[in-house]
Design an enzyme around this catalytic site. Structure first.
Site, PDB file in Angstrom:
ATOM      1  N   ASP A  71      43.447   7.927 -27.888  1.00 40.42           N
ATOM      2  CA  ASP A  71      42.032   7.506 -27.830  1.00 40.42           C
ATOM      3  C   ASP A  71      41.914   6.142 -28.176  1.00 40.42           C
ATOM      4  O   ASP A  71      41.118   5.804 -29.138  1.00 40.42           O
ATOM      5  CB  ASP A  71      41.367   8.552 -29.046  1.00 40.42           C
ATOM      6  CG  ASP A  71      39.845   8.480 -28.898  1.00 40.42           C
ATOM      7  OD1 ASP A  71      39.239   8.077 -27.649  1.00 40.42           O
ATOM      8  OD2 ASP A  71      39.210   8.755 -30.152  1.00 40.42           O
ATOM      9  N   GLY A  99      34.204  10.146 -33.899  1.00 45.76           N
ATOM     10  CA  GLY A  99      34.506  11.457 -33.204  1.00 45.76           C
ATOM     11  C   GLY A  99      33.910  12.714 -33.784  1.00 45.76           C
ATOM     12  O   GLY A  99      32.607  13.017 -33.287  1.00 45.76           O
ATOM     13  N   LEU A 124      31.268   7.908 -40.571  1.00 42.21           N
ATOM     14  CA  LEU A 124      32.325   7.039 -41.527  1.00 42.21           C
ATOM     15  C   LEU A 124      30.971   6.249 -42.300  1.00 42.21           C
ATOM     16  O   LEU A 124      30.166   5.745 -42.177  1.00 42.21           O
ATOM     17  CB  LEU A 124      32.870   5.573 -40.668  1.00 42.21           C
ATOM     18  CG  LEU A 124      34.111   5.041 -41.341  1.00 42.21           C
ATOM     19  CD1 LEU A 124      35.100   5.803 -41.731  1.00 42.21           C
ATOM     20  CD2 LEU A 124      34.279   3.708 -40.499  1.00 42.21           C
ATOM     21  N   LEU A 167      28.588   3.642 -41.959  1.00 43.76           N
ATOM     22  CA  LEU A 167      29.290   2.480 -41.099  1.00 43.76           C
ATOM     23  C   LEU A 167      29.174   2.886 -39.573  1.00 43.76           C
ATOM     24  O   LEU A 167      29.377   1.800 -38.848  1.00 43.76           O
ATOM     25  CB  LEU A 167      30.703   2.313 -41.758  1.00 43.76           C
ATOM     26  CG  LEU A 167      30.859   1.818 -43.094  1.00 43.76           C
ATOM     27  CD1 LEU A 167      32.288   1.599 -43.327  1.00 43.76           C
ATOM     28  CD2 LEU A 167      30.082   0.183 -43.333  1.00 43.76           C
ATOM     29  N   LYS A 183      35.559   8.513 -44.117  1.00 43.63           N
ATOM     30  CA  LYS A 183      35.036   9.530 -42.776  1.00 43.63           C
ATOM     31  C   LYS A 183      34.920  10.964 -43.269  1.00 43.63           C
ATOM     32  O   LYS A 183      35.721  11.465 -44.067  1.00 43.63           O
ATOM     33  CB  LYS A 183      36.328   9.492 -42.023  1.00 43.63           C
ATOM     34  CG  LYS A 183      36.149  10.234 -40.632  1.00 43.63           C
ATOM     35  CD  LYS A 183      37.371  10.651 -39.720  1.00 43.63           C
ATOM     36  CE  LYS A 183      37.674   9.237 -39.112  1.00 43.63           C
ATOM     37  NZ  LYS A 183      38.655   9.548 -38.042  1.00 43.63           N
ATOM     38  N   GLY A 225      32.745  13.277 -36.813  1.00 38.36           N
ATOM     39  CA  GLY A 225      31.992  12.839 -38.188  1.00 38.36           C
ATOM     40  C   GLY A 225      31.415  11.367 -38.189  1.00 38.36           C
ATOM     41  O   GLY A 225      31.229  10.674 -37.067  1.00 38.36           O
TER      42      GLY A 225
END
Length: 444
Positions: free
Chosen positions: A284, A169, A173, A165, A187, A171
């Site tokens: 963030d 950050g 999704l 998807l 995730k 990794g």
């Protein structure tokens, strides 16, 4: 047989042994109860000692054997039997005591995998049907399920690229399909390391406590070696960044929908800043971390860098986040407060108004932020309508445009004290949002 039965049996064996052991041990030796010697009469005599009796016997019947009863040997055997029985019982009791202590210690010893989890985390069954039920119930009740890695691997078809998807950050999704009707976003954080571990634990800890309609719902998690996975509710319309700057170019997002998204974000931030104890700073906040469900309800996500406001007082905080959304005081001095989130919200509000990215390249080696580009024009009523996203230019009342632009200008002020609280921002935007979208504006 339980422990109490064993103890009773041991005590019964001990006393039985004590009672019958003298009889058993004395059977091999014949016991003389009376002695009859011809020619010897003790009537009318005084009691004599054993040595005198022996002498008389030798004098009267030379060469005749004398039968002597050794009572001392019998007493010794009884004593030995008692000592052996006591030792045996003592050994049995010590063994049972040791067994009980080991059993209690084993029952009290916590499971290591459960210890790694946040308090109040619900575990799932080994069967696939039970795991799926737990995952579905997690979405309804707000609990978090522990999910086996193989279950997530199957749901993503071994983490195929076609199920990606987006990047997030540390990794990626993935889309996880658990059955025909139930989807989730997974995730995956690979490689381990302090940053990955800290972000994973931080998000797990925070989202296990936070429940709000405008904050992403964490359904479960899994740990497989150095790989850590977080499972979220599926947000069918992806991220705000993709909707604004993707292939559609923001055409799907009408002005009422954009204003609704801004109000949703403000509500989520207000909950973090005003209703969490201690207050939470997202740190963030950006358009890629704003996710949209099938009805375009916006939810804040990616809390790996979130901090509690009490931990940031009077000391600089390590810089993290995306530069084009970072407040000046945090970028230059490491000062992080809830007003830093307000600045990031102002950048997102400008994206919604202008349809431009938070930072765009003006040359191969230089980028320009949307704040730098828009600020000189936001306060000019003649120029402001010209910089609005063409996709919504004809959908909004100019009065509302000026009001939203004024809120955005206040949010991105370089000085934190000039920025409003997120609660004030929310109260400024709700009157501009139609009632059918969750606001208070009634359109005739």
């Amino acid at each position: 047989m339980n422990l109490s039965h064993v103890l009773l049996l041991s005590i019964w064996i001990f006393f039985s042994f004590c009672l019958f052991s003298p009889v058993i041990l004395s059977r091999p030796d014949s016991t003389v109860s009376s002695i009859s010697v011809p020619g010897l009469s003790l009537e009318g005599k005084k009691p004599i000692s054993f040595s005198q009796f022996s002498a008389q016997m030798e004098a009267q019947s030379p060469g005749m054997p004398v039968v002597v009863v050794q009572h001392q040997d019998l007493n010794k055997r009884i004593l030995i039997a008692l000592i052996v029985a006591s030792s045996l019982l003592g050994g049995i009791l010590l063994f049972l005591l040791f067994f009980c202590l080991c059993r209690q210690k084993k029952l009290k010893k916590p499971n290591l995998e459960t210890k790694e989890n946040i308090d109040a985390v619900n575990t799932t069954s080994n069967r696939s049907s039970d795991r799926f039920s737990s995952l579905r119930m997690a979405g309804r009740k707000g609990s978090i399920a522990v999910i086996e890695y193989q279950f997530l691997e199957a749901a993503t078809n071994n983490f195929q690229e076609s199920n990606i998807l987006g990047e997030c950050g540390q990794g990626r999704l993935y889309r996880g399909s658990f059955d025909e009707t139930f989807l989730a976003a997974i995730k995956r954080l690979d490689g381990g390391g302090q940053d990955v571990d800290r972000e994973f634990e931080n998000e797990l800890k925070l989202l296990s406590k936070v429940q709000h309609p405008n904050i992403i719902n964490l359904l479960g998690y899994s740990i497989h070696g150095r790989t850590k996975l977080l499972v979220y509710e599926m947000m069918q319309n992806g991220s705000l960044e993709n909707q604004l700057h993707g292939h559609s170019g923001g055409s799907v997002l009408t002005w009422p929908l954009r204003l609704k998204i801004a109000v949703d974000i403000a509500r989520g931030l207000e909950y973090l800043h005003e209703h969490c104890s201690p207050p939470v700073i997202h740190r963030d906040l950006k358009s890629s971390n704003i996710l949209l469900d099938s009805s375009f309800n916006a939810k804040l996500s990616d809390f790996g860098l979130a901090v509690f406001s009490g931990t940031t007082q009077n000391k600089p905080v390590k810089l993290s986040g995306t530069l084009s959304y970072v407040a000046p005081e945090y970028l230059l001095d490491g000062k992080l407060t809830d007003k830093s989130d307000v600045y990031s919200f102002g950048v997102i509000l400008l994206e919604l108004l202008m349809g431009r990215k938070a930072a765009e390249k003006v040359s191969p080696s230089q980028c320009q932020s949307i704040v730098t580009w828009a600020m000189p024009q936001l306060t000019d009523r003649a120029k402001l309508p010209k910089i609005v996203d063409p996709a919504i230019k004809d959908q909004m009342d100019l009065k509302h445009l000026y009001q939203v632009a004024a809120v955005a200008v206040l949010c991105v002020q370089p000085e934190p004290s000039y920025r409003p609280l997120i609660t004030d921002v929310l109260h400024s935007l709700i009157p501009l949002l139609p009632v059918e979208h969750g606001g208070s504006l009634r359109i005739a």
